[in-house]
Design an enzyme around this catalytic site. Structure first.
Site, PDB file in Angstrom:
ATOM      1  N   ASP A  82      -3.391   9.225  -0.896  1.00  0.00           N
ATOM      2  CA  ASP A  82      -4.685   8.703  -0.435  1.00  0.00           C
ATOM      3  C   ASP A  82      -5.399   8.116  -1.640  1.00  0.00           C
ATOM      4  O   ASP A  82      -5.000   8.340  -2.781  1.00  0.00           O
ATOM      5  CB  ASP A  82      -5.522   9.827   0.194  1.00  0.00           C
ATOM      6  N   SER A  83      -6.483   7.401  -1.368  1.00  0.00           N
ATOM      7  CA  SER A  83      -7.286   6.838  -2.450  1.00  0.00           C
ATOM      8  C   SER A  83      -7.974   7.946  -3.244  1.00  0.00           C
ATOM      9  O   SER A  83      -8.612   7.661  -4.248  1.00  0.00           O
ATOM     10  CB  SER A  83      -8.369   5.942  -1.860  1.00  0.00           C
ATOM     11  N   CYS A 119      -4.291   7.756   4.587  1.00  0.00           N
ATOM     12  CA  CYS A 119      -5.437   6.906   4.310  1.00  0.00           C
ATOM     13  C   CYS A 119      -5.455   5.809   5.378  1.00  0.00           C
ATOM     14  O   CYS A 119      -4.491   5.038   5.491  1.00  0.00           O
ATOM     15  CB  CYS A 119      -5.252   6.292   2.923  1.00  0.00           C
ATOM     16  N   GLU A 139     -16.081  11.874  -3.663  1.00  0.00           N
ATOM     17  CA  GLU A 139     -15.237  11.852  -4.866  1.00  0.00           C
ATOM     18  C   GLU A 139     -15.977  12.352  -6.118  1.00  0.00           C
ATOM     19  O   GLU A 139     -15.348  12.723  -7.093  1.00  0.00           O
ATOM     20  CB  GLU A 139     -14.715  10.426  -5.122  1.00  0.00           C
ATOM     21  N   CYS A 195     -11.535   7.710   8.666  1.00  0.00           N
ATOM     22  CA  CYS A 195     -11.257   7.777   7.229  1.00  0.00           C
ATOM     23  C   CYS A 195     -10.946   9.237   6.925  1.00  0.00           C
ATOM     24  O   CYS A 195     -11.646  10.134   7.413  1.00  0.00           O
ATOM     25  CB  CYS A 195     -12.487   7.314   6.442  1.00  0.00           C
ATOM     26  N   HIS A 197     -11.338  11.021   4.426  1.00  0.00           N
ATOM     27  CA  HIS A 197     -12.372  11.783   3.704  1.00  0.00           C
ATOM     28  C   HIS A 197     -13.366  12.426   4.681  1.00  0.00           C
ATOM     29  O   HIS A 197     -14.012  13.415   4.354  1.00  0.00           O
ATOM     30  CB  HIS A 197     -13.171  10.865   2.767  1.00  0.00           C
TER      31      HIS A 197
HETATM   32  N1  DGL Z   1      -9.525   8.079   2.745  1.00  0.00           N
HETATM   33  C1  DGL Z   1      -9.332   6.731   2.948  1.00  0.00           C
HETATM   34  C2  DGL Z   1      -9.240   6.298   4.379  1.00  0.00           C
HETATM   35  O1  DGL Z   1      -8.770   7.061   5.192  1.00  0.00           O
HETATM   36  C3  DGL Z   1      -9.882   5.717   2.018  1.00  0.00           C
HETATM   37  C4  DGL Z   1     -11.309   5.734   1.723  1.00  0.00           C
HETATM   38  C5  DGL Z   1     -11.603   4.761   0.617  1.00  0.00           C
HETATM   39  O2  DGL Z   1     -11.007   4.902  -0.442  1.00  0.00           O
HETATM   40  O3  DGL Z   1     -12.418   3.868   0.813  1.00  0.00           O
HETATM   41  O4  DGL Z   1      -9.595   5.201   4.735  1.00  0.00           O
END
Ligand code: DGL
Length: 259
Positions: free
Chosen positions: A10-11, A73, A151, A183, A185
């Site tokens: 993931d990011s 992600c 983050e 997302c 997160h």
């Molecule tokens: N967690 C990620 C997602 O599901 C990326 C969020 C991001 O880095 O902008 O989209």
């Protein structure tokens, strides 16, 4: 090969919401998780930048011998998974916003979707919405600023509450009864969101569905680890590992890696 690890990226730390679901469903499976926090957020980057980062993460997980890769992600899935599937020989599992169950079950004929700009502007998201959400009002909202707060360890901050209030307002005006979290997160926001939303609004995310799909695909490739082992769960972050550790309550092995 079945003893090899499931690779997940993931990011940043958001995809750990998927890692937890996978570990709960497949407790025998070793997992290697990459948190590319240095490059978060992906959501505001161009399609090509997201693709290049996805390739970098994939190559690293392949070098670590992974048998399957879970793109944990939504932003990377909606922008890069077709390329990854075409160019690498192992199976990939992706995650997309769960528009379909929300659209099928809504009583008010209005659903909200909170996701990144990269996901909401992707072709894949539009295709899914066109396919399943006919006659349904889909209130789209970019969750600008949410990922950077998570983050940087500001999940439970007044800034976060203020942002969520602003983002929920138009959805509530349209009388949504489903809120789709697009997302990885965002599942960490569920306790806060539940307090802010009326009781009849259901929150859905795709975490469990991704874990089930991972199991099904591993099984179809005869790659499930049937050996009675204690799974090794390793996380690598190129950002602040203390924040990653705290969100996981120190549950797994976590180290810094420059990638
Ligand atoms: N967690 C990620 C997602 O599901 C990326 C969020 C991001 O880095 O902008 O989209």
């Amino acid at each position: 090969m079945s003893k090899a690890a499931i690779g997940i990226f993931d990011s940043g730390i958001g995809g750990t919401s998927i890692l937890k679901e996978i570990h709960a469903l497949l407790p025998n499976e070793h997992c290697i998780y990459l948190a590319d926090s240095k490059n978060a957020p992906y959501g505001s980057k161009s399609k090509d930048a997201i693709l290049q980062l996805s390739i970098k993460n994939t190559e690293l997980l392949l070098a670590k011998g992974c048998k399957i890769i879970v793109v944990a992600c939504n932003t990377a899935t909606t922008n890069a998974i077709d390329y990854l599937r075409e160019n690498y020989a192992i199976p990939f599992i992706g995650i997309e916003p769960a528009i379909k169950p929300a659209a099928l079950n809504t009583q008010t004929k209005a659903v909200g979707i909170l996701a990144t700009k990269g996901t909401l502007s992707s072709q894949l998201f539009h295709k899914t919405t066109d396919l399943y959400a006919h006659g349904i009002k889909v209130v789209e909202q970019v969750g600008e600023g949410i990922v950077p707060l998570i983050e940087t360890g500001q999940l439970h901050s007044s800034e976060m509450t203020a942002l969520l209030k602003i983002y929920l307002e138009p959805m509530l005006k349209h009388n949504i009864d489903y809120l789709v979290l697009g997302c990885t997160h965002y599942p960490y926001l569920i306790p806060m969101l539940s307090k802010m939303l009326p009781a009849h609004v259901k929150i859905i995310d795709s975490g469990l569905a991704v874990a089930r799909q991972t199991k099904a695909v591993l099984s179809s490739y005869d790659l499930l680890n049937d050996f009675d082992v204690t799974a090794r769960i390793q996380l690598f972050s190129n950002g602040d590992i203390e924040i990653l550790k705290s969100i996981l309550n120190d549950q797994f092995e976590t180290s810094y890696l420059d990638f």
